[in-house]
Design a protein around this motif. Structure first.
Motif, PDB file in Angstrom:
ATOM      1  N   LEU A  89     -27.286 -21.209 -55.850  1.00 51.54           N
ATOM      2  CA  LEU A  89     -28.659 -21.706 -55.848  1.00 51.54           C
ATOM      3  C   LEU A  89     -29.660 -20.561 -55.749  1.00 51.54           C
ATOM      4  CD1 LEU A  89     -28.396 -24.869 -53.547  1.00 51.54           C
ATOM      5  CD2 LEU A  89     -28.310 -24.732 -56.044  1.00 51.54           C
ATOM      6  N   ILE A  90     -29.326 -19.544 -54.946  1.00 48.69           N
ATOM      7  CA  ILE A  90     -30.204 -18.380 -54.839  1.00 48.69           C
ATOM      8  C   ILE A  90     -30.328 -17.675 -56.183  1.00 48.69           C
ATOM      9  CG2 ILE A  90     -30.476 -16.111 -53.783  1.00 48.69           C
ATOM     10  CD1 ILE A  90     -29.175 -17.212 -51.275  1.00 48.69           C
ATOM     11  N   GLU A  91     -29.189 -17.490 -56.834  1.00 49.91           N
ATOM     12  CA  GLU A  91     -29.210 -16.786 -58.113  1.00 49.91           C
ATOM     13  C   GLU A  91     -29.930 -17.593 -59.184  1.00 49.91           C
ATOM     14  OE1 GLU A  91     -26.216 -13.796 -60.388  1.00 49.91           O
ATOM     15  OE2 GLU A  91     -25.347 -15.618 -59.538  1.00 49.91           O
ATOM     16  N   ASP A  92     -29.778 -18.931 -59.150  1.00 47.84           N
ATOM     17  CA  ASP A  92     -30.464 -19.772 -60.135  1.00 47.84           C
ATOM     18  C   ASP A  92     -31.977 -19.681 -59.996  1.00 47.84           C
ATOM     19  OD1 ASP A  92     -28.142 -20.607 -61.269  1.00 47.84           O
ATOM     20  OD2 ASP A  92     -27.999 -22.484 -60.144  1.00 47.84           O
ATOM     21  N   ILE A  93     -32.456 -19.367 -58.803  1.00 52.30           N
ATOM     22  CA  ILE A  93     -33.894 -19.175 -58.611  1.00 52.30           C
ATOM     23  C   ILE A  93     -34.313 -17.770 -59.022  1.00 52.30           C
ATOM     24  CG2 ILE A  93     -35.678 -18.918 -56.833  1.00 52.30           C
ATOM     25  CD1 ILE A  93     -34.596 -21.334 -55.450  1.00 52.30           C
ATOM     26  N   LEU A  94     -33.539 -16.766 -58.619  1.00 55.72           N
ATOM     27  CA  LEU A  94     -33.924 -15.374 -58.869  1.00 55.72           C
ATOM     28  C   LEU A  94     -33.896 -15.010 -60.346  1.00 55.72           C
ATOM     29  CD1 LEU A  94     -32.129 -13.587 -55.893  1.00 55.72           C
ATOM     30  CD2 LEU A  94     -34.564 -14.103 -56.132  1.00 55.72           C
ATOM     31  N   VAL A  95     -33.057 -15.663 -61.134  1.00 58.25           N
ATOM     32  CA  VAL A  95     -33.000 -15.313 -62.558  1.00 58.25           C
ATOM     33  C   VAL A  95     -34.249 -15.770 -63.304  1.00 58.25           C
ATOM     34  CG1 VAL A  95     -30.472 -15.335 -62.673  1.00 58.25           C
ATOM     35  CG2 VAL A  95     -31.753 -17.451 -63.101  1.00 58.25           C
ATOM     36  N   ASN A  96     -35.063 -16.622 -62.683  1.00 61.89           N
ATOM     37  CA  ASN A  96     -36.276 -17.083 -63.336  1.00 61.89           C
ATOM     38  C   ASN A  96     -37.449 -16.130 -63.123  1.00 61.89           C
ATOM     39  OD1 ASN A  96     -35.183 -19.568 -64.315  1.00 61.89           O
ATOM     40  ND2 ASN A  96     -35.314 -20.410 -62.255  1.00 61.89           N
ATOM     41  N   ILE A  97     -37.288 -15.139 -62.247  1.00 62.28           N
ATOM     42  CA  ILE A  97     -38.332 -14.130 -62.071  1.00 62.28           C
ATOM     43  C   ILE A  97     -38.318 -13.193 -63.278  1.00 62.28           C
ATOM     44  CG2 ILE A  97     -39.240 -12.333 -60.566  1.00 62.28           C
ATOM     45  CD1 ILE A  97     -39.209 -15.120 -59.337  1.00 62.28           C
ATOM     46  N   ARG A  98     -39.480 -12.889 -63.791  1.00 60.22           N
ATOM     47  CA  ARG A  98     -39.577 -12.019 -64.968  1.00 60.22           C
ATOM     48  C   ARG A  98     -39.836 -10.589 -64.482  1.00 60.22           C
ATOM     49  NH1 ARG A  98     -42.765 -16.230 -69.077  1.00 60.22           N
ATOM     50  NH2 ARG A  98     -41.360 -17.971 -68.603  1.00 60.22           N
ATOM     51  N   TYR A  99     -38.747  -9.878 -64.279  1.00 60.11           N
ATOM     52  CA  TYR A  99     -38.799  -8.571 -63.626  1.00 60.11           C
ATOM     53  C   TYR A  99     -39.550  -7.514 -64.420  1.00 60.11           C
ATOM     54  CZ  TYR A  99     -35.508 -10.792 -60.485  1.00 60.11           C
ATOM     55  OH  TYR A  99     -34.936 -11.650 -59.595  1.00 60.11           O
TER      56      TYR A  99
END
Length: 429
Positions: free
Chosen positions: A250-260
């Protein structure tokens, strides 16, 4: 169709025109003496009236009591018709009592709901349109459902424009609508757009930690999420921290949506140096791609390497430019582009005298006066007139400042993710 009275005598069918006369509806030209007219039915005079009353409506054990008419109620609502058909009166009651259980907010607008059944008219207001819509849905009064649906959509649509000063629903209510799945897809889509447009307000409100994981994930995916990327990253980590999210997936599913790639280079340096995402390989790869983007984005051969959703800028709504916007407008890239556009514009205006152009030396707001002077000095006419009319001194160029955007607590975000990486590291294997 012939109809018969009890005496056996024939009477004309009232739904049909007279014999040998064509039917003429209202609005059509009158060709014969026969014309059909129609009046909208309204039983407004019978609302909560003792006249012809044959049922009592008791809302929430007598909180509100209304005198009703079975025929009218059953005509407007099949749900009420079924309930009335199953109702039996007792010997101690002159009229049967239909007991209704409603939510507190719905009971307060039940009189407006009942009045619409009798009159076909209702006053809609944002403070009670949602419980009124709930009553209309519960008893399947379709005309009222359509009126409420249209009114709710109009309010939400007006809220999408953040420069509009009109009042609307609170963010709590909009989140409840989106997460409840009790409304149409159209209304849910409008709620989603409102939450994207007001993301800054939502992420700093008391409701933000109470939002569902699905809502947070959906907002972070949106191109119209109205906030800078650093604010989005901070908001996401704050939500995970307050909800004590420990599930690695769940953490990774949220973090991958950040546009780094949209983050500042110093932020990326901090994230990479401290190995914040070492146990999140997919996120770590996105950070490394963002670092490469900042290193090679100006290389023409590398442009095809930086495409996709990660490199797409989000739409930022602003009622007026802020300091960050002013810095962007005065950046070297913008000034260079503006000077090229101005140069092409000067070359295309061959019918204008160079002297006239010099007479108004104020440059467009985006172009610095030094660049403007350089363009003018290319004109031979300017060289001739310079001896007579000296050019005004050019103000010094302001240095371009690219600070890290405000409202970003990179240490807090990084520390949380780093701790989450340690806690979930064993599970990743």
């Amino acid at each position: 169709m012939k109809r018969f009275s009890p005496s056996g005598q024939h009477y004309p069918d009232p739904s049909m025109p007279p014999e040998n006369a064509p039917e003429v509806t209202e609005g059509q030209p009158l060709t014969t003496e026969s014309k059909k007219v129609k009046t909208n039915q309204s039983f407004e005079s019978l609302f909560d009236s003792e006249s012809l009353c044959d049922v009592i409506l008791s809302v929430n054990d007598g909180q509100f009591v209304f005198r009703g008419h079975k025929m009218i109620l059953g005509l407007k609502s099949e749900i009420l018709a079924t309930m009335l058909n199953e109702l039996h009166s007792s010997e101690t009651q002159s009229r049967p009592v239909l007991s209704l259980k409603e939510a507190p907010e719905c009971s307060m607008v039940f009189s407006r709901f009942l009045y619409f059944i009798y009159s076909g008219a209702v006053w809609l207001h944002r403070d009670y349109v949602l419980p009124l819509h709930s009553l209309a849905e519960k008893y399947q009064v379709k005309p009222l459902i359509q009126h409420c649906h249209s009114y709710i959509s109009q309010i939400l649509f007006n809220m999408i424009d953040i420069s509009d000063g009109c009042r609307g629903f609170s963010l709590d209510i909009i989140c409840d609508i989106y997460e409840g799945n009790l409304y149409s897809d159209e209304i849910c889509d409008l709620c989603y757009k409102v939450l994207c447009a007001k993301f800054r307000d939502l992420s700093t409100s008391e409701r933000w930690p109470l939002c569902s994981w699905h809502l947070v994930s959906d907002l972070l995916k949106c191109d119209d999420c109205n906030a800078e990327e650093n604010v989005i990253l901070t908001s996401a980590t704050e939500w995970m921290k307050k909800n004590q999210l420990a599930d690695k997936n769940l953490i990774e599913d949220i973090l991958v949506n950040i546009r780094y790639p949209l983050l500042h280079r110093k932020v990326l340096y901090h994230l990479q140096k401290n190995g914040v995402f070492k146990n999140f390989p997919q996120v770590q790869e996105l950070v490394e791609n963002a670092v490469r983007y900042h290193c090679f984005k100006d290389v023409p051969e590398a442009r095809d390497d930086f495409v996709g959703i990660q490199f797409t800028k989000r739409t930022i709504y602003r009622t007026r430019p802020n300091s960050a916007e002013n810095n962007r407008m005065n950046s070297p890239e913008t000034l260079s582009s503006s000077s090229q556009n101005l140069s092409r514009s000067v070359q295309s205006q061959t019918h204008c005298s160079p002297a006239v152009f010099i007479q108004n030396p104020q440059p467009p707001p985006v172009v610095e006066s030094q660049i403007y002077s350089n363009l003018i000095q290319e004109s031979p006419e300017y060289l001739r007139l310079r001896e007579v009319v000296p050019a005004p001194p050019s103000p010094p160029m302001q240095p371009t400042v690219s600070p890290i955007p405000q409202l970003y607590n990179v240490s807090s975000a990084a520390n949380y993710v780093q701790n989450a990486s340690v806690q979930t590291g064993d599970r990743s294997s």
